[in-house]
Design an enzyme around this catalytic site. Structure first.
Site, PDB file in Angstrom:
ATOM      1  N   LYS A   7       0.857  -1.283   0.053  1.00 40.10           N
ATOM      2  CA  LYS A   7      -0.138  -0.001  -0.093  1.00 40.10           C
ATOM      3  C   LYS A   7       0.617   1.378   0.016  1.00 40.10           C
ATOM      4  CE  LYS A   7      -1.977  -1.107   3.663  1.00 40.10           C
ATOM      5  NZ  LYS A   7      -1.666  -2.223   4.162  1.00 40.10           N
ATOM      6  N   THR A   8       1.655   1.336   0.861  1.00 38.28           N
ATOM      7  CA  THR A   8       2.556   2.648   1.123  1.00 38.28           C
ATOM      8  C   THR A   8       3.334   2.725  -0.425  1.00 38.28           C
ATOM      9  OG1 THR A   8       2.734   2.277   3.511  1.00 38.28           O
ATOM     10  CG2 THR A   8       4.435   3.707   2.464  1.00 38.28           C
ATOM     11  N   GLU A  15      -3.748   6.201   1.057  1.00 39.65           N
ATOM     12  CA  GLU A  15      -3.553   4.813   1.641  1.00 39.65           C
ATOM     13  C   GLU A  15      -4.659   4.438   2.566  1.00 39.65           C
ATOM     14  OE1 GLU A  15      -0.320   2.170   4.146  1.00 39.65           O
ATOM     15  OE2 GLU A  15       0.398   3.985   3.153  1.00 39.65           O
TER      16      GLU A  15
END
Length: 467
Positions: free
Chosen positions: A126-127, A170
């Site tokens: 995600k990041t 995110e």
């Protein structure tokens, strides 16, 4: 299963004076920063001072160190993180006074409202993917607002207000709070069992992603190579959402020819062209292809997005270079799930092969949470077998109390390497010397974990420089 109480988002301009309990956290400080840039009056408190706290003060926030009921006296809205306990005096005062109290994710939904909202979800990646998309959009002039779970290397920030129409965020599934978001476009990198201390069983994790897809407005981008992500297409179809896939098995954005290129990666997206990244790993080729899929939906030209991806130099603690000494390069990673360890160790091997061919990969791993260690001890051992040498620290308990019989030794004894190539190091202070004793020119050392193992990188470099 939802682990949170869903809250209807309040428009940012209707939040009034906003007080953040735990304002120094990465996610909380980012939302506070955006509100401050929009002219909202922000106050907050945290247990300790930090660089993030100082930055918020410079932007105009009033931040208290320590918690007291009096800090919320002027607040119209109080934002709390999941780390805040019910006994917190500020939370108690807000509830007593009937002040609006919302979780961090609801505050994020508020600042996303009115923009073209793009949310990046998934068990892993995600990041990095959110950061990649943000940098690529910035490079082609879209100037998005963004809120990432880490810090961009290019800006040093985890969140900021842009002048463009797009808001990139995110979406955190760990506590179910991503179910408060209602993005126009959603990207799901993968879906696997994790955070079982909260969810209880893997089925509940998958159910939460199904519910997330039900909140998407127009487009779902999913990874064809990941069964959990690909399975979401059926949920999206029932809602009439447009679906685009990416990956080596995709019919929409097919990835081919992935190969290491020094510290970076080269690959081709069929029908688009070649892409060069400055970060390593086949998993990052997938992440970058997902970015192209989203950018297409936003109407942005591939050539400009490709240049933006080439300019992406990473996010903090995502295979972050910490230094080099004696011909040994040291990197740090937030990897704390077996799949993440495996991806980073394969990427490390690609880098070694590109440079010297005979260097080794030394993994320094700190398990995060007793529950996760208990659930995944076998899988952690298998992942660490991809290294040439492994050093396993004791468990970083974070919010959990110790469990009898659960320690880093559980992982160390399951590593699929010769016994002489595995060390259990319960005393973190011994690790720099231990690494320096074992490392040789051409090796890569990778510290991994979501705890304080990140402190070891500079210490290892310093120790290597004395040898």
């Amino acid at each position: 299963m939802s682990l949170v109480k869903l809250v209807d988002p309040v428009a940012a301009e209707d939040l009034g004076r906003v007080h953040f309990i735990g304002i120094g956290g990465a996610g909380m400080s980012g939302i506070a920063r955006i509100l401050l840039k929009r002219g909202v009056r922000v106050t907050g408190s945290d247990a300790r001072g930090s660089e993030l706290v100082n930055e918020l003060r410079e932007l105009g926030a009033t931040v208290h160190i320590g918690h007291a009921a009096s800090h919320v006296k002027d607040a119209d809205t109080v934002v709390v993180s999941t780390a805040i306990r019910d006994s917190n005096p500020e939370l108690g005062e807000a509830l007593k006074r009937g002040v609006r109290v919302i979780p961090r994710a609801a505050a994020l939904a508020s600042v996303m409202a009115g923009r073209t909202a793009v949310a990046i979800a998934g068990t892993h990646g995600k990041t990095t993917t959110t950061s990649m998309l943000t940098v690529a959009l910035q490079k082609c002039g879209a100037d998005p607002s963004y809120c990432v779970g880490g810090q961009l290397v290019t800006t040093g920030l985890g969140a900021d207000e842009g002048n463009g129409d797009v808001f990139v965020a995110e979406a955190d599934e760990s506590d179910g709070s991503f179910l408060m978001l209602a993005p126009d476009i959603a990207l799901v990198t993968n879906v696997e069992a994790d955070h079982l201390d909260n969810y209880g069983d893997p089925r509940a994790v998958y159910d939460s992603f199904n519910r997330f897809v039900e909140r998407v407005g127009s487009l779902l981008v999913i990874c064809a190579d990941d069964p959990g992500s690909a399975a979401l297409a059926e949920v999206a179809a029932k809602r009439g959402l447009k679906v685009r896939t990416y990956g080596t098995e995709s019919d929409d954005y097919r990835v081919t020819g992935v190969r290491p290129d020094g510290f970076g990666t080269r690959f081709t997206i069929e029908g688009r062209g070649e892409v060069r990244l400055a970060v390593p790993g086949a998993h990052n080729a997938l992440n970058a292809t997902a970015v192209v899929a989203v950018a297409d939906a936003l109407g942005l030209p591939f050539e400009e997005i490709r240049d933006g991806l080439a300019a992406f130099t990473g996010a903090k603690r995502r295979f972050e270079a910490k230094g080099e000494a004696g011909g040994v390069a040291v990197f740090d990673s937030y990897a704390h799930h077996p799949t993440e360890l495996a991806a980073d160790l394969r990427a490390a091997r690609d880098v070694v092969a590109s440079y010297s061919g005979d260097g080794r990969v030394i993994a320094v791993f700190q398990p995060h949470l007793y529950s996760r260690t208990r659930f995944f001890a076998d899988e952690f051992g298998a992942a660490l077998g991809l290294a040439d040498r492994a050093i396993v620290l004791d468990v970083y308990g974070a919010r959990e109390d110790p469990e009898p019989g659960v320690s880093g030794a559980m992982v160390a004894e399951r590593v699929n390497l010769p016994e002489s190539h595995v060390d259990y190091a319960p005393d973190k202070a011994t690790v720099p010397a231990l690494v320096a004793d074992k490392a040789r020119q051409g090796d890569i050392v990778l510290t991994m974990g979501a705890g304080d193992v990140t402190e070891l990188g500079p210490q290892i470099v310093a120790e290597l420089s004395t040898r």
